[in-house]
Design a protein around this motif. Structure first.
Motif, mmCIF file in Angstrom:
data_model
loop_
_atom_site.group_PDB
_atom_site.id
_atom_site.type_symbol
_atom_site.label_atom_id
_atom_site.label_comp_id
_atom_site.label_asym_id
_atom_site.label_seq_id
_atom_site.Cartn_x
_atom_site.Cartn_y
_atom_site.Cartn_z
ATOM 1 N N ASP A 174 0.852 -1.193 0.000
ATOM 2 C CA ASP A 174 0.000 0.000 0.000
ATOM 3 C C ASP A 174 0.884 1.238 0.000
ATOM 4 O OD1 ASP A 174 -2.071 1.771 0.157
ATOM 5 O OD2 ASP A 174 -2.483 1.432 2.287
ATOM 6 N N ALA A 175 1.491 1.526 -1.147
ATOM 7 C CA ALA A 175 2.430 2.645 -1.235
ATOM 8 C C ALA A 175 2.593 3.063 -2.689
ATOM 9 C CB ALA A 175 3.791 2.247 -0.658
ATOM 10 N N ALA A 176 3.102 4.277 -2.877
ATOM 11 C CA ALA A 176 3.472 4.719 -4.216
ATOM 12 C C ALA A 176 4.738 3.978 -4.635
ATOM 13 C CB ALA A 176 3.705 6.228 -4.216
ATOM 14 N N LEU A 177 4.805 3.549 -5.886
ATOM 15 C CA LEU A 177 5.925 2.745 -6.369
ATOM 16 C C LEU A 177 6.754 3.515 -7.389
ATOM 17 C CD1 LEU A 177 4.083 -0.683 -6.897
ATOM 18 C CD2 LEU A 177 5.445 0.034 -4.914
ATOM 19 N N VAL A 178 8.052 3.614 -7.118
ATOM 20 C CA VAL A 178 8.977 4.260 -8.049
ATOM 21 C C VAL A 178 9.995 3.215 -8.484
ATOM 22 C CG1 VAL A 178 10.625 6.118 -8.437
ATOM 23 C CG2 VAL A 178 8.684 6.484 -6.883
ATOM 24 N N ALA A 179 9.966 2.851 -9.755
ATOM 25 C CA ALA A 179 10.895 1.852 -10.272
ATOM 26 C C ALA A 179 12.230 2.490 -10.630
ATOM 27 C CB ALA A 179 10.303 1.169 -11.500
ATOM 28 N N ILE A 180 13.289 1.722 -10.473
ATOM 29 C CA ILE A 180 14.638 2.155 -10.867
ATOM 30 C C ILE A 180 15.144 1.140 -11.884
ATOM 31 C CG2 ILE A 180 16.979 2.657 -10.081
ATOM 32 C CD1 ILE A 180 15.733 3.030 -7.249
ATOM 33 N N LEU A 181 15.337 1.579 -13.126
ATOM 34 C CA LEU A 181 15.766 0.681 -14.189
ATOM 35 C C LEU A 181 17.276 0.681 -14.348
ATOM 36 C CD1 LEU A 181 13.177 1.367 -17.060
ATOM 37 C CD2 LEU A 181 13.137 -0.448 -15.347
ATOM 38 N N ASP A 182 17.827 -0.510 -14.583
ATOM 39 C CA ASP A 182 19.242 -0.630 -14.912
ATOM 40 C C ASP A 182 19.509 -0.062 -16.299
ATOM 41 O OD1 ASP A 182 21.050 -1.444 -13.065
ATOM 42 O OD2 ASP A 182 20.680 -3.578 -13.311
ATOM 43 N N SER A 183 18.540 -0.257 -17.191
ATOM 44 C CA SER A 183 18.640 0.257 -18.560
ATOM 45 C C SER A 183 17.227 0.319 -19.128
ATOM 46 C CB SER A 183 19.505 -0.668 -19.422
ATOM 47 O OG SER A 183 18.842 -1.907 -19.628
ATOM 48 N N GLU A 184 17.114 0.761 -20.373
ATOM 49 C CA GLU A 184 15.798 0.833 -21.008
ATOM 50 C C GLU A 184 15.659 -0.258 -22.068
ATOM 51 O OE1 GLU A 184 16.089 5.083 -22.003
ATOM 52 O OE2 GLU A 184 14.320 5.363 -20.740
ATOM 53 N N HIS B 43 4.339 3.719 -10.377
ATOM 54 C CA HIS B 43 3.717 5.024 -10.608
ATOM 55 C C HIS B 43 4.690 6.035 -11.198
ATOM 56 C CE1 HIS B 43 1.442 3.128 -7.220
ATOM 57 N NE2 HIS B 43 0.439 3.456 -8.004
ATOM 58 N N SER B 44 5.978 5.736 -11.115
ATOM 59 C CA SER B 44 6.999 6.625 -11.655
ATOM 60 C C SER B 44 8.276 5.812 -11.864
ATOM 61 C CB SER B 44 7.262 7.802 -10.704
ATOM 62 O OG SER B 44 8.069 8.777 -11.317
ATOM 63 N N VAL B 45 9.266 6.415 -12.532
ATOM 64 C CA VAL B 45 10.464 5.649 -12.859
ATOM 65 C C VAL B 45 11.700 6.535 -12.903
ATOM 66 C CG1 VAL B 45 10.069 5.939 -15.347
ATOM 67 C CG2 VAL B 45 11.465 4.022 -14.534
ATOM 68 N N VAL C 134 14.748 12.924 -8.473
ATOM 69 C CA VAL C 134 14.237 12.088 -7.387
ATOM 70 C C VAL C 134 12.968 12.692 -6.795
ATOM 71 C CG1 VAL C 134 14.701 11.163 -5.082
ATOM 72 C CG2 VAL C 134 16.489 11.100 -6.832
ATOM 73 N N LEU C 135 13.003 13.997 -6.519
ATOM 74 C CA LEU C 135 11.849 14.653 -5.909
ATOM 75 C C LEU C 135 10.650 14.630 -6.848
ATOM 76 C CD1 LEU C 135 10.435 16.303 -3.752
ATOM 77 C CD2 LEU C 135 11.527 18.361 -4.667
ATOM 78 N N SER C 136 10.873 14.979 -8.120
ATOM 79 C CA SER C 136 9.755 15.006 -9.062
ATOM 80 C C SER C 136 9.160 13.614 -9.259
ATOM 81 C CB SER C 136 10.194 15.596 -10.404
ATOM 82 O OG SER C 136 11.274 14.865 -10.940
ATOM 83 N N SER C 137 10.014 12.578 -9.296
ATOM 84 C CA SER C 137 9.519 11.206 -9.431
ATOM 85 C C SER C 137 8.701 10.795 -8.215
ATOM 86 C CB SER C 137 10.686 10.234 -9.618
ATOM 87 O OG SER C 137 11.348 10.463 -10.836
ATOM 88 N N LEU C 138 9.161 11.198 -7.047
ATOM 89 C CA LEU C 138 8.450 10.871 -5.814
ATOM 90 C C LEU C 138 7.091 11.560 -5.763
ATOM 91 C CD1 LEU C 138 8.231 9.650 -2.990
ATOM 92 C CD2 LEU C 138 9.587 11.571 -2.126
ATOM 93 N N VAL C 139 7.066 12.847 -6.075
ATOM 94 C CA VAL C 139 5.804 13.597 -6.036
ATOM 95 C C VAL C 139 4.822 13.050 -7.069
ATOM 96 C CG1 VAL C 139 4.742 15.859 -6.433
ATOM 97 C CG2 VAL C 139 6.846 15.689 -5.106
ATOM 98 N N LEU C 140 5.330 12.732 -8.271
ATOM 99 C CA LEU C 140 4.463 12.155 -9.303
ATOM 100 C C LEU C 140 3.884 10.820 -8.842
ATOM 101 C CD1 LEU C 140 3.283 12.086 -12.156
ATOM 102 C CD2 LEU C 140 5.431 11.063 -12.940
ATOM 103 N N ALA C 141 4.721 9.971 -8.263
ATOM 104 C CA ALA C 141 4.258 8.664 -7.800
ATOM 105 C C ALA C 141 3.206 8.808 -6.700
ATOM 106 C CB ALA C 141 5.442 7.846 -7.294
ATOM 107 N N LEU C 142 3.447 9.701 -5.761
ATOM 108 C CA LEU C 142 2.484 9.925 -4.676
ATOM 109 C C LEU C 142 1.161 10.453 -5.210
ATOM 110 C CD1 LEU C 142 4.905 11.559 -2.073
ATOM 111 C CD2 LEU C 142 3.787 9.321 -1.827
#
Length: 200
Positions: free
Chosen positions: A73-83, A97-99, A109-117
């Motif tokens: 039950d949380a916002a999810l931010v993925a971190i990719l090794d590559s595309e 929710h963000s990447v 980092v901040l923009s990805s977090l805010v978008l995911a939330l």
């Protein structure tokens, strides 16, 4: 909550970082703490994570997102090794929710977090609305069923049967659906008694 609201409440947010304790992982945790979040590592990933507002998680190569479940039950931010196509497919399967893409940088980092939330909050609102619609439809079906029962028992028209149920609800100061449930329950009991008599 607006994006401004998320930013203002970052100091109260707990963030779990599912990432090895390497340079990228340490930099990410540092940046999250600099933003004001309470960030901590959770590595290696487990099926049950500590309660949190957001989870940053690595999708490595080869990808392993088997630990991600609907119970998070949380916002999810993925971190990719590559595309790469393989990792992009895993990204879609993760329902993030963000990447972010490695190598990680402080900017983003901040923009990805805010978008995911923000997207997670929107998702929860949609789930809440869908649940209310489902409850409304269920209540309507039960009222229609109870109306048919009253029509048969009292030889009433559909409109008169519904008004009968509505008056009962008003008199008892309960919702129409509550009376409908009682009528359906009583009819099921009577049907059960008839079956027992037939069997006997």
């Amino acid at each position: 909550m607006s994006s401004e609201g998320f930013i203002q409440n970052l100091r109260n947010m707990r963030v779990i970082v599912v990432h090895p304790r390497d340079m990228d992982g340490e930099d990410l945790v540092r940046q999250l703490k600099r933003i004001g979040c309470k960030a901590e590592f959770a590595w290696p990933p487990t099926a049950v994570l500590p309660p949190s507002d957001a989870v940053f998680f690595l999708i490595g190569d080869p990808p392993d997102i088997s630990w991600i479940s609907s119970d998070i039950d949380a916002a999810l931010v993925a971190i990719l090794d590559s595309e790469s196509p393989t990792l992009l497919k895993a990204l879609l399967d993760s329902n993030a929710h963000s990447v972010l893409v490695r190598p990680l940088r402080a900017a983003g980092v901040l923009s990805s977090l805010v978008l995911a939330l923000s997207l997670r909050a929107y998702e929860l609102r949609l789930i809440g609305k869908a649940s209310k619609i489902e409850e409304t439809l269920k209540a309507r079906r039960e009222i229609e069923k109870a109306t048919r029962i009253i029509m048969a028992l009292r030889n009433m028209s559909e409109a008169d049967a519904y008004q009968f149920i509505r008056k009962q609800a008003t008199a008892k100061r309960v919702a129409v659906s509550v009376i409908a449930n009682s009528i359906i329950g009583a009819q099921e009991i009577l049907d059960g008694l008839d079956l027992q008599k037939t069997a006997g």
